[in-house]
Design an enzyme around this catalytic site. Structure first.
Site, PDB file in Angstrom:
ATOM      1  N   ARG A  24      27.604 127.109   5.700  1.00  0.00           N
ATOM      2  CA  ARG A  24      28.868 126.372   5.582  1.00  0.00           C
ATOM      3  C   ARG A  24      29.829 127.060   4.618  1.00  0.00           C
ATOM      4  NH1 ARG A  24      27.283 120.648   3.828  1.00  0.00           N
ATOM      5  NH2 ARG A  24      25.773 121.891   2.688  1.00  0.00           N
ATOM      6  N   ASN A  42      26.894 120.212   8.207  1.00  0.00           N
ATOM      7  CA  ASN A  42      25.533 120.200   8.741  1.00  0.00           C
ATOM      8  C   ASN A  42      25.391 118.995   9.657  1.00  0.00           C
ATOM      9  OD1 ASN A  42      24.622 122.456   7.356  1.00  0.00           O
ATOM     10  ND2 ASN A  42      23.750 121.279   5.677  1.00  0.00           N
TER      11      ASN A  42
END
Length: 94
Positions: A24, A42
Site C-alpha cells: 500500500r 487491504n
C-alpha cells in the site's frame, strides 16, 4: 470541455502475496510520483484494492507498477475495471 474528460479512473484488485510487504505504501508513493489521485486498501480476502484517477498515461504507468509490486511482494494477477472519474484529489492509504 469538463476537466474530468482528460482523466480516467481504474479500480485494481491485486492478488498474491501483497499484504504485509509495504504494497500500500509503495502504491501511494508511485501514485504521488505520477500525479495520480485515489486510494489503496487491504481487503479481507488477502488482496489489495486500489482506485487510481488521473491522466490516462499516468494511471497506466501506476497500473504497470502494480503488476510487480514492491520487492517482497508476489503478484499473481491484477484485475482492472474502468469506472467514471469522480474528481478525486490526493492519494490515501486506507
Amino acid at each position: 470541455m469538463p476537466a474530468h474528460e482528460d482523466r480516467i479512473r481504474r479500480r485494481a484488485i491485486v492478488h498474491g502475496r501483497v499484504q504485509g510487504v509495504f504494497f500500500r505504501d509503495s502504491t501511494r508513493q508511485r501514485a504521488n510520483a505520477h500525479g495520480v489521485a485515489g486510494w489503496v486498501s487491504n481487503r479481507s480476502d488477502g488482496a489489495v484494492e486500489a482506485v487510481l484517477e488521473g491522466p490516462p498515461e499516468a494511471v497506466d504507468r501506476v497500473l504497470r507498477l502494480l503488476e510487480t509490486g514492491p520487492p517482497h511482494a508476489t503478484v499473481d494477477r491484477v484485475d482492472v475495471s474502468d469506472e467514471e472519474p469522480e474528481g478525486l484529489t490526493g492519494f490515501s492509504v486506507r
